[in-house]
Write an enzyme that holds these catalytic residues in place. Structure first.
Site, mmCIF file in Angstrom:
data_model
loop_
_atom_site.group_PDB
_atom_site.id
_atom_site.type_symbol
_atom_site.label_atom_id
_atom_site.label_comp_id
_atom_site.label_asym_id
_atom_site.label_seq_id
_atom_site.Cartn_x
_atom_site.Cartn_y
_atom_site.Cartn_z
ATOM 1 N N ARG A 167 41.292 -15.234 5.787
ATOM 2 C CA ARG A 167 42.125 -15.883 4.766
ATOM 3 C C ARG A 167 43.457 -15.163 4.598
ATOM 4 O O ARG A 167 44.425 -15.771 4.121
ATOM 5 C CB ARG A 167 41.386 -15.888 3.425
ATOM 6 C CG ARG A 167 40.139 -16.726 3.488
ATOM 7 C CD ARG A 167 39.443 -16.747 2.173
ATOM 8 N NE ARG A 167 40.423 -17.049 1.154
ATOM 9 C CZ ARG A 167 40.247 -16.818 -0.123
ATOM 10 N NH1 ARG A 167 39.139 -16.299 -0.546
ATOM 11 N NH2 ARG A 167 41.178 -17.128 -0.979
ATOM 12 N N ASP B 164 45.449 -5.141 -4.705
ATOM 13 C CA ASP B 164 45.068 -5.595 -3.364
ATOM 14 C C ASP B 164 44.945 -4.433 -2.374
ATOM 15 O O ASP B 164 44.335 -4.591 -1.313
ATOM 16 C CB ASP B 164 46.091 -6.612 -2.828
ATOM 17 C CG ASP B 164 46.124 -7.880 -3.670
ATOM 18 O OD1 ASP B 164 45.186 -8.089 -4.462
ATOM 19 O OD2 ASP B 164 47.088 -8.653 -3.532
ATOM 20 N N LYS C 129 51.016 -13.689 3.077
ATOM 21 C CA LYS C 129 50.232 -14.811 2.527
ATOM 22 C C LYS C 129 50.702 -15.149 1.106
ATOM 23 O O LYS C 129 50.908 -16.320 0.769
ATOM 24 C CB LYS C 129 48.744 -14.429 2.494
ATOM 25 C CG LYS C 129 47.888 -15.337 1.629
ATOM 26 C CD LYS C 129 46.431 -14.928 1.615
ATOM 27 C CE LYS C 129 46.052 -13.839 0.670
ATOM 28 N NZ LYS C 129 45.874 -14.226 -0.743
ATOM 29 N N ASN C 130 50.862 -14.111 0.289
ATOM 30 C CA ASN C 130 51.143 -14.380 -1.118
ATOM 31 C C ASN C 130 52.593 -14.803 -1.361
ATOM 32 O O ASN C 130 52.962 -15.143 -2.480
ATOM 33 C CB ASN C 130 50.765 -13.163 -1.974
ATOM 34 C CG ASN C 130 49.248 -12.966 -1.982
ATOM 35 O OD1 ASN C 130 48.509 -13.861 -1.563
ATOM 36 N ND2 ASN C 130 48.796 -11.816 -2.435
ATOM 37 N N ARG D 65 38.631 -15.599 -13.200
ATOM 38 C CA ARG D 65 40.075 -15.735 -12.930
ATOM 39 C C ARG D 65 40.572 -16.977 -13.664
ATOM 40 O O ARG D 65 40.735 -18.042 -13.082
ATOM 41 C CB ARG D 65 40.327 -15.816 -11.422
ATOM 42 C CG ARG D 65 39.923 -14.530 -10.718
ATOM 43 C CD ARG D 65 40.190 -14.568 -9.239
ATOM 44 N NE ARG D 65 41.603 -14.432 -8.908
ATOM 45 C CZ ARG D 65 42.077 -14.464 -7.667
ATOM 46 N NH1 ARG D 65 41.252 -14.637 -6.657
ATOM 47 N NH2 ARG D 65 43.359 -14.334 -7.434
ATOM 48 N N CYS E 235 38.841 -15.845 -3.844
ATOM 49 C CA CYS E 235 38.008 -14.635 -3.792
ATOM 50 C C CYS E 235 37.299 -14.436 -5.124
ATOM 51 O O CYS E 235 37.888 -14.634 -6.185
ATOM 52 C CB CYS E 235 38.876 -13.413 -3.507
ATOM 53 S SG CYS E 235 39.210 -13.164 -1.771
HETATM 54 C C1 EPZ Z 1 47.908 -12.912 -7.169
HETATM 55 O O1 EPZ Z 1 46.789 -13.593 -7.712
HETATM 56 C C2 EPZ Z 1 47.573 -12.666 -5.720
HETATM 57 N N1 EPZ Z 1 47.370 -13.946 -5.065
HETATM 58 C C3 EPZ Z 1 46.338 -11.808 -5.617
HETATM 59 O O2 EPZ Z 1 46.142 -11.540 -4.247
HETATM 60 C C4 EPZ Z 1 46.576 -10.498 -6.367
HETATM 61 O O3 EPZ Z 1 45.389 -9.734 -6.379
HETATM 62 C C5 EPZ Z 1 47.006 -10.779 -7.804
HETATM 63 O O4 EPZ Z 1 48.157 -11.678 -7.821
HETATM 64 C C6 EPZ Z 1 47.411 -9.528 -8.589
HETATM 65 O O5 EPZ Z 1 48.448 -8.877 -7.924
HETATM 66 C C7 EPZ Z 1 48.430 -14.645 -4.682
HETATM 67 O O6 EPZ Z 1 49.585 -14.292 -4.872
HETATM 68 C C8 EPZ Z 1 48.161 -15.900 -3.942
HETATM 69 P P1 EPZ Z 1 47.355 -12.900 -11.526
HETATM 70 P P2 EPZ Z 1 46.887 -14.310 -9.119
HETATM 71 O O7 EPZ Z 1 47.489 -14.237 -12.153
HETATM 72 O O8 EPZ Z 1 48.227 -14.909 -9.260
HETATM 73 C C9 EPZ Z 1 44.664 -12.601 -15.444
HETATM 74 C C10 EPZ Z 1 44.833 -11.068 -2.337
HETATM 75 O O9 EPZ Z 1 43.883 -10.340 -1.969
HETATM 76 N N2 EPZ Z 1 45.019 -14.007 -15.701
HETATM 77 O O10 EPZ Z 1 48.559 -12.019 -11.467
HETATM 78 O O11 EPZ Z 1 45.701 -15.165 -9.241
HETATM 79 C C11 EPZ Z 1 43.749 -12.465 -14.232
HETATM 80 O O12 EPZ Z 1 42.418 -12.725 -14.557
HETATM 81 C C12 EPZ Z 1 44.855 -11.541 -3.711
HETATM 82 O O13 EPZ Z 1 45.754 -11.438 -1.602
HETATM 83 C C13 EPZ Z 1 44.633 -14.610 -16.876
HETATM 84 O O14 EPZ Z 1 43.986 -13.980 -17.721
HETATM 85 O O15 EPZ Z 1 46.738 -13.058 -10.069
HETATM 86 C C14 EPZ Z 1 44.005 -11.046 -13.802
HETATM 87 O O16 EPZ Z 1 43.237 -10.172 -14.581
HETATM 88 C C15 EPZ Z 1 43.627 -11.923 -4.351
HETATM 89 N N3 EPZ Z 1 44.966 -15.920 -17.087
HETATM 90 C C16 EPZ Z 1 45.485 -10.833 -14.160
HETATM 91 O O17 EPZ Z 1 45.818 -11.867 -15.074
HETATM 92 C C17 EPZ Z 1 45.684 -16.626 -16.181
HETATM 93 O O18 EPZ Z 1 45.978 -17.819 -16.438
HETATM 94 C C18 EPZ Z 1 46.436 -10.917 -12.976
HETATM 95 O O19 EPZ Z 1 46.188 -12.121 -12.244
HETATM 96 C C19 EPZ Z 1 46.078 -16.009 -14.981
HETATM 97 C C20 EPZ Z 1 45.733 -14.677 -14.763
#
Ligand code: EPZ
Length: 418
Positions: free
Chosen positions: A397, A305, A22-23, A121, A116
């Protein structure tokens, strides 16, 4: 409403090819907006998040076809630059259209994404990356971005997966060269780089913290087979660790699962990793053991995850395991449900202490998010009696036919309409 009935107590046995990630497919679908010709993607999982992404592409004017696990996208006629609030709310990854829209049309009108509920986020890193490429961003009643992107220096305060992908996608259509510092290193970013390069882009560095993109090259159509889903694999291995038995999974690269496999090994499972497959075996009479602290971290650390599914397996074990969730504020929503099944877990903030019990028991439980749902299914297969799992909309999802995958491994699982 559908629910899943899972009867525990049968060891899992068998082989399965894990479906596409998915990701990986979600950013690749957004990247199709940059291609000037049809793109064919193989190994695309049939998930509600994928359906949502295809809906956005159609809304923007792309021709989209989906047959089995193959998707064709032709964005030749796409002209839209706005994604509706309803489409944005359907999933977090809708924000990944920001970069390609700007690259393609010089504007993007979106709203804050859904997805989710894992705690706050924010998307500040996505927006600062876009600003670093010279685009203007206004957050007045939605997100409105304007300007033809120019190459720039994108410094990410955190290695955010989504912000790295958005910056890459915007930079491919920018004039000049962009560097992304403190980029996320997740394997799915490598899949995106390979896809972009196969269309004629020049991106390098994925898998390291520094990615360089030479922008402004016209991209053609192309073809890609999406990588296997390492988190689906981690969930199925958790189910096997929980229920006992022997399962062999193909279609994923075990190196992407190294930290998870090491936990199963320390917990007493036999793990065999080969280029073609990963195998996990646990005799039902051999209890799992608690393991040293599991701290989630960006790749190559232990994936957030996989935290819930692995916790579900270790809920029935000898000894204690401490989890520290460093990525998201609210990623223990499976814990109260595991407690209903007899688990002994206490949480405080981002820390959870699992005191292993001898065995869980079946209960009525509800998934509150995607991976928490996978975790409850894994727990149920090791439990005594039957578990009735609701909240399947979350599970659908990210897991294509979870009950079918588990059935294929010999589990007693059924989905019923109630
Ligand atoms: C990706 O989400 C994945 N989703 C998530 O998969 C996964 O949990 C996550 O990466 C971490 O590995 C997809 O790839 C579609 P991040 P993403 O931006 O990109 C903070 C699943 O179950 N942050 O790496 O949204 C954020 O709050 C899921 O498949 C900011 O502060 O994650 C978090 O603490 C759900 N500001 C950290 O960074 C921002 O602008 C990492 O989030 C963006 C993120």
């Amino acid at each position: 409403m559908s629910v899943m009935y899972l009867r525990g107590g049968t060891p899992l046995e068998g082989e399965l090819a894990v479906h596409g990630a998915k990701n990986s497919v979600l950013p690749i679908l957004a990247a199709c907006l940059l291609a000037r010709g049809p793109v064919t993607l193989h190994n695309c999982p049939r998930l509600t998040d994928v359906t949502a992404a295809l809906g956005i592409l159609r809304h923007l004017g792309c021709r989209v076809e989906q047959e089995g696990h193959t998707i064709t996208v032709d964005s030749t006629g796409a002209s839209g630059s706005a994604v509706s609030e309803e489409q944005m709310r359907a999933m977090r990854s809708s924000i990944i259209f920001l970069g390609p829209l700007l690259a393609r049309t010089g504007e993007a009108h979106l709203t804050y994404p859904g997805g989710c509920e894992l705690g706050p986020r924010p998307i500040d890193l996505h927006l600062s990356a876009i600003r670093a490429m010279g685009c203007q961003v206004s957050e007045d009643r939605g997100i409105h971005c304007q300007g033809r992107p120019r190459g720039g220096e994108v410094q990410l305060a955190l290695p955010s997966v989504g912000a790295t992908e958005n910056a890459m996608l915007c930079a491919v259509g920018a004039t000049g060269t962009t560097t992304i510092a403190n980029a996320a290193r997740e394997p799915e970013i490598g899949d995106l780089q390979d896809f972009l390069n196969s269309l004629g882009a020049r991106v390098q560095g994925a898998g390291s913290s520094a990615i360089t993109i030479e922008g402004g090259r016209e991209l053609s159509g192309g073809e890609l087979t999406v990588m296997g889903d390492r988190i689906v694999a981690a969930t199925l291995l958790s189910a096997a660790a929980s229920a006992g038995g022997k399962v062999r999974l193909s279609g994923v690269d075990w190196r992407h699962l190294a930290t998870v496999l090491s936990v199963f090994h320390q917990a007493g499972c036999r793990v065999e990793s080969k280029l073609e497959y990963v195998e996990l075996e646990r005799g039902r009479e051999v209890p799992l053991k608690g393991v040293p602290t599991i701290r989630t971290a960006p790749y190559p650390g232990f994936p957030t995850d996989a935290q819930a599914p692995v916790m579900a397996a270790l809920a029935a074990s000898q000894g204690c395991t401490l989890f520290v969730e460093t990525m998201f504020d609210s990623r223990y929503r499976h814990v109260p449900e595991l407690i209903r099944m007899g688990a002994d877990i206490t949480t405080e903030g981002r820390v959870a202490l699992v005191r292993g019990v001898e065995r869980l028991h079946g209960a009525r439980v509800e998934a509150a998010d995607l991976r928490g749902g996978g975790a409850l299914a894994a727990a149920a297969l090791g439990a005594e009696g039957t578990t009735v799992l609701s909240g399947l909309n979350h599970i659908d999802r990210g897991y294509e036919g979870l009950e079918k995958m588990l059935q294929c491994l010999g589990a007693s699982v059924e989905r019923r309409e109630v």
